[in-house]
Design a protein around this motif. Structure first.
Motif, short mmCIF file in Angstrom:
data_model
loop_
_atom_site.label_atom_id
_atom_site.label_comp_id
_atom_site.label_asym_id
_atom_site.label_seq_id
_atom_site.Cartn_x
_atom_site.Cartn_y
_atom_site.Cartn_z
N ILE A 78 0.84 -1.20 0.00
CA ILE A 78 0.00 0.00 0.00
C ILE A 78 0.87 1.25 0.00
O ILE A 78 1.77 1.39 0.84
N ILE A 79 0.62 2.13 -0.96
CA ILE A 79 1.22 3.46 -0.94
C ILE A 79 0.15 4.39 -0.38
O ILE A 79 -0.86 4.65 -1.02
N LYS A 84 -0.84 -5.95 4.73
CA LYS A 84 -0.08 -5.33 3.65
C LYS A 84 1.01 -4.41 4.20
O LYS A 84 0.81 -3.70 5.19
N LEU A 85 2.16 -4.41 3.56
CA LEU A 85 3.22 -3.47 3.91
C LEU A 85 2.82 -2.07 3.44
O LEU A 85 2.14 -1.91 2.41
N VAL A 86 3.25 -1.05 4.18
CA VAL A 86 2.80 0.31 3.90
C VAL A 86 3.98 1.25 3.67
O VAL A 86 4.97 1.24 4.41
N LEU A 87 3.86 2.07 2.62
CA LEU A 87 4.79 3.17 2.37
C LEU A 87 3.98 4.46 2.44
O LEU A 87 3.03 4.64 1.68
N ALA A 122 8.05 1.33 9.38
CA ALA A 122 7.63 1.54 7.99
C ALA A 122 8.55 2.57 7.34
O ALA A 122 9.52 3.03 7.94
N LYS A 123 8.21 2.95 6.10
CA LYS A 123 9.00 3.93 5.37
C LYS A 123 8.11 5.09 4.96
O LYS A 123 6.90 4.95 4.81
N LEU A 179 9.08 -4.26 -0.43
CA LEU A 179 8.66 -5.60 -0.87
C LEU A 179 9.81 -6.61 -0.89
O LEU A 179 9.60 -7.78 -1.18
N GLY A 180 11.02 -6.14 -0.58
CA GLY A 180 12.17 -7.05 -0.59
C GLY A 180 12.52 -7.51 -1.99
O GLY A 180 12.83 -8.68 -2.21
#
Length: 369
Positions: free
Chosen positions: A101-102, A204-207, A236-237, A283-284
């Motif tokens: 997710i952005i 979900k990973l978040v940016l 997070a970033k 996302l690696g």
């Protein structure tokens, strides 16, 4: 292997403007009213990579194919989305399909652009979206928990694992924490499988993307600093961009013109480059290359993948019939000037099924089906 990032946020924070700029299209209608984005718009962008440019200089191929990242512009979410407010149900369904997710946050003040919550507060905005996602996840898990417990008591092995994954996540969500904060040990294949199958929104990973005014694009502002602190506390970033500047850059076809324009604003790179780099890290992801007179191509793979898995990205037959991989490190390839020179210098390696592909490797897969 495709990877996509869903662009989310409240209405009127600059999601569609950013999407248009990133994909250099006008597919998403940027308008000053909520829900102007009704259907998710999808666009693919080439990933900037100076290594690919260098390989092209050395090889002079007929064709060049960069790796790509897909962006999905998703309709704006409002408070109450988990109960179907606004376009909530559609938003929640669309977000399940993306890899990361952005989260675009409005970090600029402008009296001419309406804010659905009445004023600029990126932390509040982030919490509104996160809360709606957590509520939806909690309701989804609670509906499934009783049936899972019944199956587990009956000795169903998969249900036993699923229950062990679900219960800590439910506890985390009730405490106001996302599912990813209670993710199982992903080295446990059974638990990892059940976790993925739950398809939780907050897994979900978040940016976080701070959309600032043009004057703050180079150094950020008080709002983006707040977001950076939040991201750091979550592991997070966050990145700072100006969607307005990105829209202007997208209109310039010449790279030199883009560079000069950015330099006048004190910027060394586009927001697209920032977002892609951060997205790859999130996302690696890494890149390997194939190079020959017909084509130089970049391929995206997940960090830690072995040679057969990376071969399978090109074609499933490559993985199924994998024999070995002829491999050259990128630095050796460039320093020595190409494949033949690397062979003569003993820098081409023959790697087997257990080889973990490294970022920048030049690969030639041998297979037999």
């Amino acid at each position: 292997m495709g990877f996509n990032c869903g662009i989310v946020g409240l209405p009127n924070v600059g999601k569609s403007t950013l999407f248009n700029a990133l994909t250099q299209t006008i597919a998403a209608q940027a308008a000053n009213f909520p829900f102007c984005t009704i259907e998710p718009n999808t666009g693919r962008v080439a990933v900037p990579d100076t290594r690919l440019d260098k390989l092209v200089e050395l090889v002079h191929p007929k064709n060049v194919v960069p790796t790509q990242l897909e962006f999905v512009d998703i309709a704006g979410l409002v408070k109450g989305a988990s109960r179907g407010e606004g376009l909530g149900n559609q938003f929640l369904a669309n977000i399940r399909e993306v890899d990361a997710i952005i989260h675009v946050l409005r970090c600029f003040e402008d009296d001419n652009i309406t804010h659905v919550e009445g004023g600029v507060d990126p932390i509040r905005d982030a919490e509104i979206v996160e809360t709606e996602l957590m509520i939806a996840d909690l309701e989804s898990l609670e509906k499934r928990l009783d049936q899972t417990i019944k199956k587990a008591r009956g000795g169903d092995k998969e249900a036993i694992v699923r229950q062990s994954v679900m219960e800590p996540i439910i506890a985390a969500l009730k405490a106001g924490k996302p599912a990813r904060s209670a993710a199982p040990d992903m080295s446990n294949k059974d638990a990892a499988r059940e976790y993925r199958m739950l398809q939780l929104l907050t897994s979900k990973l978040v940016l976080y993307v701070c959309n600032v005014d043009e004057n703050s694009a180079a150094s950020g502002n008080k709002f983006s600093e707040q977001v950076a602190e939040k991201a750091a506390s979550e592991g997070a970033k966050s990145v700072v961009i100006s969607a307005a500047i990105e829209a202007e850059v997208a209109q310039l076809d010449n790279k030199e013109e883009q560079k000069e324009f950015l330099e006048t604003l004190g910027l060394s790179e586009t927001g697209l480059t920032k977002i892609i780099r951060a997205g790859y890290e999130l996302l690696g992801l890494q890149t390997y290359f194939t190079a020959g007179p017909k084509e130089v191509r970049a391929w995206t793979f997940v960090k830690g993948s072995k040679a057969p898995q990376c071969a399978g990205i090109i074609h499933s037959d490559f993985e199924r019939g994998f024999i070995r991989a002829e491999t050259i490190a990128y630095d050796d390839y460039v320093r020595l000037g190409g494949e033949q020179a690397c062979k003569e210098a003993g820098k081409m390696r023959s790697e087997g099924k257990d080889y973990i592909v490294q970022d920048g490797d030049l690969m030639n897969f041998l297979f037999n089906v």
